[in-house]
Enzyme design. Structure first.
Site, mmCIF file in Angstrom:
data_model
loop_
_atom_site.group_PDB
_atom_site.id
_atom_site.type_symbol
_atom_site.label_atom_id
_atom_site.label_comp_id
_atom_site.label_asym_id
_atom_site.label_seq_id
_atom_site.Cartn_x
_atom_site.Cartn_y
_atom_site.Cartn_z
ATOM 1 N N LYS A 87 0.813 -1.263 -0.032
ATOM 2 C CA LYS A 87 -0.054 -0.009 -0.011
ATOM 3 C C LYS A 87 0.729 1.302 0.044
ATOM 4 C CE LYS A 87 -4.234 1.345 2.320
ATOM 5 N NZ LYS A 87 -5.092 1.300 3.685
HETATM 6 O O1 G3P Z 1 -9.794 2.425 4.309
HETATM 7 C C1 G3P Z 1 -9.174 3.708 4.694
HETATM 8 C C2 G3P Z 1 -9.656 3.845 6.125
HETATM 9 O O2 G3P Z 1 -8.872 2.994 7.044
HETATM 10 C C3 G3P Z 1 -9.809 5.455 6.530
HETATM 11 O O3 G3P Z 1 -11.138 5.222 7.072
HETATM 12 O O4 G3P Z 1 -12.938 6.047 8.582
HETATM 13 O O5 G3P Z 1 -10.415 6.832 8.899
HETATM 14 O O6 G3P Z 1 -11.863 7.972 7.150
HETATM 15 P P1 G3P Z 1 -11.845 6.569 7.985
#
Ligand code: G3P
Length: 217
Positions: A87
């Protein structure tokens, strides 16, 4: 649409895997820290533990921001397990590293994507997955799902094979809308998957079926 779970929590990964519907896992440094996994050796071991639970791709994020560092880290991560996907952040060196790995047949996931132009660059660099963060766009009053639609349109125009991995999914409606828009993959918390099970008419119907069965036995 493939279902990935976006967590480093082994119990939640096991629960999704046990349902038989899990296609992979995505992690990031924040998700690792949330589980208290710190230090390079512990983080590397945790990736292997995750790979041993699931059958599909497991995204492991580099923390370097320069090309040489990303290549060094990515090669070490790829050595850990055949299910590991490297990633990489959506920056110039990340795109360069994406091309480096895709030329060598190593799977990549370009993350922190917030615009169609960024997604186009990731596809040009041969990314296996591109990760548009829909929830974080919604957070700033911008339509995250519209980004999925725009990327789908661009990729279909040219037959790009990069898979759209809708990330920062927060809830069940994101999952359903991503499926309607033709996202290849979605990654979200366990609740966004198990929430799909819920319907009051299912619960009422099952209760009645069981009650009627008992009457006759
Ligand atoms: O997949 C990306 C993720 O981990 C971010 O999620 O909810 O922190 O915006 P969030």
């Amino acid at each position: 649409m493939k279902f990935f779970i976006d967590t480093a929590n082994l119990e939640q990964i096991k629960e999704a895997q046990d349902m038989g519907i899990l296609d992979g896992v995505t992690t990031n440094p924040s998700l690792m820290a949330k589980e208290g996994i710190t230090g390079t050796n512990n983080i590397l071991k945790h990736y292997v533990d995750i790979c041993n639970i699931v059958d599909g791709d497991v995204s492991a994020e580099v923390i370097s921001t320069d090309f040489d560092g990303m290549v060094r880290e990515g090669e070490a991560l790829a050595e850990l397990h055949e299910q590991i996907v490297i990633k990489l952040p959506m920056i110039k060196d990340g795109i360069k590293a994406c091309k480096y790995f895709s030329d060598r047949g190593i799977k990549t996931n370009v993350t922190l994507v917030f615009s169609p132009g960024q997604a186009l660059l990731a596809a040009k660099a041969g990314a296996t997955y591109v990760s548009p963060f829909i929830g974080r766009l919604d957070d700033i009053s911008t339509d995250g799902l519209n980004l999925i639609a725009e990327i789908r349109h661009i990729y279909d125009n040219y037959g790009f094979e990069t898979q759209i991995l809708a990330a920062s999914v927060r809830h069940t409606m994101h999952v359903i809308d991503c499926a309607k828009l033709g996202s290849d993959v979605m990654t979200g918390p366990l609740s966004s998957i198990t929430g799909l099970l819920k319907h009051p008419l299912t619960d009422i119907g099952l209760e009645k079926f069981l009650a009627d069965y008992k009457k006759g036995n």
